[in-house]
Motif scaffolding. Structure first.
Motif, PDB file in Angstrom:
ATOM      1  N   GLY A  11       0.794  -1.284   0.031  1.00 28.53           N
ATOM      2  CA  GLY A  11       0.161  -0.365  -0.128  1.00 28.53           C
ATOM      3  C   GLY A  11       0.745   1.312  -0.038  1.00 28.53           C
ATOM      4  N   ALA A  12       1.833   1.372   0.827  1.00 25.63           N
ATOM      5  CA  ALA A  12       2.860   2.387   0.924  1.00 25.63           C
ATOM      6  C   ALA A  12       3.416   2.747  -0.637  1.00 25.63           C
ATOM      7  N   VAL A  13       3.920   1.555  -1.283  1.00 25.49           N
ATOM      8  CA  VAL A  13       4.607   1.690  -2.660  1.00 25.49           C
ATOM      9  C   VAL A  13       3.207   2.512  -3.585  1.00 25.49           C
ATOM     10  N   ALA A  14       2.180   1.820  -3.531  1.00 22.44           N
ATOM     11  CA  ALA A  14       1.269   2.237  -4.389  1.00 22.44           C
ATOM     12  C   ALA A  14       0.867   3.851  -4.257  1.00 22.44           C
ATOM     13  N   LYS A  15       0.952   3.938  -3.070  1.00 22.13           N
ATOM     14  CA  LYS A  15       0.362   5.498  -2.502  1.00 22.13           C
ATOM     15  C   LYS A  15       1.580   6.387  -3.169  1.00 22.13           C
ATOM     16  N   HIS A  16       2.742   5.875  -2.896  1.00 17.86           N
ATOM     17  CA  HIS A  16       4.044   6.877  -3.292  1.00 17.86           C
ATOM     18  C   HIS A  16       3.720   6.909  -4.928  1.00 17.86           C
ATOM     19  N   VAL A  17       3.565   5.772  -5.735  1.00 15.46           N
ATOM     20  CA  VAL A  17       3.748   6.008  -7.228  1.00 15.46           C
ATOM     21  C   VAL A  17       2.350   6.466  -7.696  1.00 15.46           C
ATOM     22  N   GLY A  18       1.310   6.463  -6.753  1.00 17.99           N
ATOM     23  CA  GLY A  18       0.097   7.154  -7.070  1.00 17.99           C
ATOM     24  C   GLY A  18      -0.762   6.455  -8.123  1.00 17.99           C
ATOM     25  N   ARG A  19      -0.948   5.094  -8.175  1.00 19.39           N
ATOM     26  CA  ARG A  19      -1.348   4.267  -9.054  1.00 19.39           C
ATOM     27  C   ARG A  19      -1.239   2.760  -8.758  1.00 19.39           C
ATOM     28  N   ALA A  20      -2.406   1.959  -9.174  1.00 18.84           N
ATOM     29  CA  ALA A  20      -2.540   0.776  -8.651  1.00 18.84           C
ATOM     30  C   ALA A  20      -1.178  -0.174  -9.193  1.00 18.84           C
ATOM     31  N   LEU A  21      -0.743  -1.047  -8.321  1.00 13.06           N
ATOM     32  CA  LEU A  21       0.388  -1.846  -9.084  1.00 13.06           C
ATOM     33  C   LEU A  21       0.110  -2.962  -9.632  1.00 13.06           C
ATOM     34  N   LEU A  22       0.712  -3.324 -10.603  1.00 20.38           N
ATOM     35  CA  LEU A  22       0.266  -4.368 -11.585  1.00 20.38           C
ATOM     36  C   LEU A  22       0.551  -5.855 -10.918  1.00 20.38           C
ATOM     37  N   ASP A  23       1.585  -5.979 -10.162  1.00 24.15           N
ATOM     38  CA  ASP A  23       1.729  -7.367  -9.645  1.00 24.15           C
ATOM     39  C   ASP A  23       2.893  -7.158  -8.637  1.00 24.15           C
ATOM     40  N   ARG A  24       3.625  -8.253  -8.009  1.00 21.40           N
ATOM     41  CA  ARG A  24       4.632  -8.272  -6.962  1.00 21.40           C
ATOM     42  C   ARG A  24       5.701  -7.489  -7.628  1.00 21.40           C
ATOM     43  N   VAL A  25       6.120  -7.957  -9.054  1.00 22.53           N
ATOM     44  CA  VAL A  25       7.349  -7.455  -9.577  1.00 22.53           C
ATOM     45  C   VAL A  25       7.262  -5.969  -9.740  1.00 22.53           C
ATOM     46  N   ASP A  26       6.247  -5.440 -10.355  1.00 20.35           N
ATOM     47  CA  ASP A  26       5.983  -3.848 -10.302  1.00 20.35           C
ATOM     48  C   ASP A  26       6.048  -3.394  -9.100  1.00 20.35           C
ATOM     49  N   ALA A  27       5.508  -3.914  -7.920  1.00 19.96           N
ATOM     50  CA  ALA A  27       5.691  -3.336  -6.525  1.00 19.96           C
ATOM     51  C   ALA A  27       7.113  -3.405  -6.229  1.00 19.96           C
ATOM     52  N   PHE A  28       7.843  -4.438  -6.513  1.00 18.07           N
ATOM     53  CA  PHE A  28       9.221  -4.437  -6.229  1.00 18.07           C
ATOM     54  C   PHE A  28      10.070  -3.332  -6.965  1.00 18.07           C
ATOM     55  N   ALA A  29       9.869  -3.478  -8.197  1.00 16.45           N
ATOM     56  CA  ALA A  29      10.461  -2.391  -9.039  1.00 16.45           C
ATOM     57  C   ALA A  29      10.272  -0.753  -8.393  1.00 16.45           C
ATOM     58  N   GLU A  30       9.119  -0.480  -8.154  1.00 18.09           N
ATOM     59  CA  GLU A  30       8.768   0.936  -7.663  1.00 18.09           C
ATOM     60  C   GLU A  30       9.243   1.007  -6.256  1.00 18.09           C
ATOM     61  N   LEU A  31       9.395  -0.104  -5.473  1.00 19.30           N
ATOM     62  CA  LEU A  31      10.192   0.063  -4.188  1.00 19.30           C
ATOM     63  C   LEU A  31      11.640   0.317  -4.412  1.00 19.30           C
ATOM     64  N   ARG A  32      12.110  -0.217  -5.269  1.00 15.89           N
ATOM     65  CA  ARG A  32      13.655   0.132  -5.454  1.00 15.89           C
ATOM     66  C   ARG A  32      13.868   1.356  -5.982  1.00 15.89           C
ATOM     67  N   ARG A  33      13.139   1.877  -7.052  1.00 18.98           N
ATOM     68  CA  ARG A  33      13.133   3.029  -7.603  1.00 18.98           C
ATOM     69  C   ARG A  33      12.832   4.084  -6.550  1.00 18.98           C
ATOM     70  N   TRP A  34      11.990   3.949  -5.780  1.00 20.50           N
ATOM     71  CA  TRP A  34      11.829   4.975  -4.403  1.00 20.50           C
ATOM     72  C   TRP A  34      13.034   5.025  -3.651  1.00 20.50           C
ATOM     73  N   LYS A  35      13.605   3.682  -3.515  1.00 20.20           N
ATOM     74  CA  LYS A  35      14.812   3.872  -2.405  1.00 20.20           C
ATOM     75  C   LYS A  35      16.169   4.689  -3.252  1.00 20.20           C
ATOM     76  N   ASP A  36      16.091   4.305  -4.671  1.00 23.73           N
ATOM     77  CA  ASP A  36      17.269   4.918  -5.244  1.00 23.73           C
ATOM     78  C   ASP A  36      17.101   6.735  -5.328  1.00 23.73           C
ATOM     79  N   GLY A  37      15.847   7.008  -5.277  1.00 20.88           N
ATOM     80  CA  GLY A  37      15.822   8.586  -5.089  1.00 20.88           C
ATOM     81  C   GLY A  37      15.447   9.057  -3.566  1.00 20.88           C
ATOM     82  N   TYR A  38      15.686   8.154  -2.526  1.00 19.84           N
ATOM     83  CA  TYR A  38      15.400   8.764  -1.270  1.00 19.84           C
ATOM     84  C   TYR A  38      16.414   9.189  -0.484  1.00 19.84           C
ATOM     85  N   ARG A  39      16.268  10.468   0.099  1.00 17.07           N
ATOM     86  CA  ARG A  39      17.221  11.025   0.841  1.00 17.07           C
ATOM     87  C   ARG A  39      16.782  11.254   2.202  1.00 17.07           C
ATOM     88  N   ALA A  40      17.243  10.809   3.500  1.00 16.82           N
ATOM     89  CA  ALA A  40      16.872  10.954   4.850  1.00 16.82           C
ATOM     90  C   ALA A  40      16.763  12.510   5.118  1.00 16.82           C
TER      91      ALA A  40
END
Length: 254
Positions: A225-254
């Motif tokens: 749910g957190a990943v879907a909220k971050h990207v602003g769309r429904a996630l296609l499947d678990r691979v899509d969810a993982f890809a967006e989570l990794r992309r989120w982490k790539d751009g994350y700054r504490a």
């Protein structure tokens, strides 16, 4: 038998697995100096394991071999690792002295990345980190997710020996994803305490990572749910969810 993390560079760990007689193997010696210093203090080095080709994991091997020229060096099938004396892949067994490890191919961070599992220890390089996972420099999200799924299926008590000290920063991101995870909150507090006293936060365990690492928790509703909220769309499947989570982490700054 004990694990000894040898700090190198800014945040690398070279892992030494040492038996009761002082015989040892080392994993991913990107820098020769900490290894040769340990040898000078009495460590009896019997061999080297390599998980992937990045220089901060293999760069110290030539200097170690210059001092100890007959050491076996076991690594993946990758011509970028010129110092390997034996190459191994999925289903192979790596043997150094009395140590025996199952070899797992875990592409994602690199296409030829491998892990060594044995003696209740996992040497996983830069694929699985404490509370995180490696960047996808060469592999795909599907490959990395499959690799992490297979590592997560190992026995829960397995000690996870990763290549870098990233726990504190990884915890900050993980709490952004899953702020209500009490086990994660505790891990974050403990990691900060350990680093303030200059102690390593690793090894961790597979059980700890299953409970706290968002990249192993992609099927947990709160994480998804957190990943879907971050990207602003429904996630296609678990691979899509993982890809967006990794992309989120790539751009994350504490």
């Amino acid at each position: 038998m004990r694990l000894r993390p040898l700090p190198a560079f800014e945040d690398n760990y070279i892992w030494a697995l040492v038996d009761d007689d002082g015989a040892a193997l080392v994993v991913d010696p990107g820098d020769a100096a900490p290894v040769l210093e340990a040898v000078g203090e009495g460590l009896s080095l019997r061999g080297i394991l390599l998980t992937h080709h990045h220089h901060d994991h293999i760069g110290g091997v030539p200097a170690i071999l210059a001092e100890l020229p007959h050491l076996p060096v076991i690594g993946p099938h990758d011509d970028r690792i010129a110092t390997a004396t034996q190459r191994v892949g999925a289903g192979d067994t790596a043997r150094i002295g009395d140590w025996v490890f199952e070899v797992h191919e875990i592409p994602g961070h690199t296409v030829s990345h491998i892990a060594f599992h044995g003696h209740q220890v996992l040497f996983c390089g830069d694929t699985l980190f404490s509370l995180g996972c490696g960047r996808l420099f060469e592999g795909t999200p599907m490959q990395m997710l499959d690799s992490l799924d297979r590592l997560a299926a190992l026995p829960g008590s397995t000690r996870v020996c990763c290549g870098h000290e990233y726990t504190v920063s990884n915890a900050a991101f993980a709490l952004t994803v899953e702020p209500g995870n009490t086990a994660l909150q505790d891990r974050s507090v403990e990691a900060k305490r350990l680093r303030l006293s200059a102690h390593p936060t690793v090894p961790t365990t597979i059980d700890d990572e299953r409970a706290c690492n968002p990249f192993l928790r992609i099927d947990v509703p709160d994480v998804r749910g957190a990943v879907a909220k971050h990207v602003g769309r429904a996630l296609l499947d678990r691979v899509d969810a993982f890809a967006e989570l990794r992309r989120w982490k790539d751009g994350y700054r504490a």
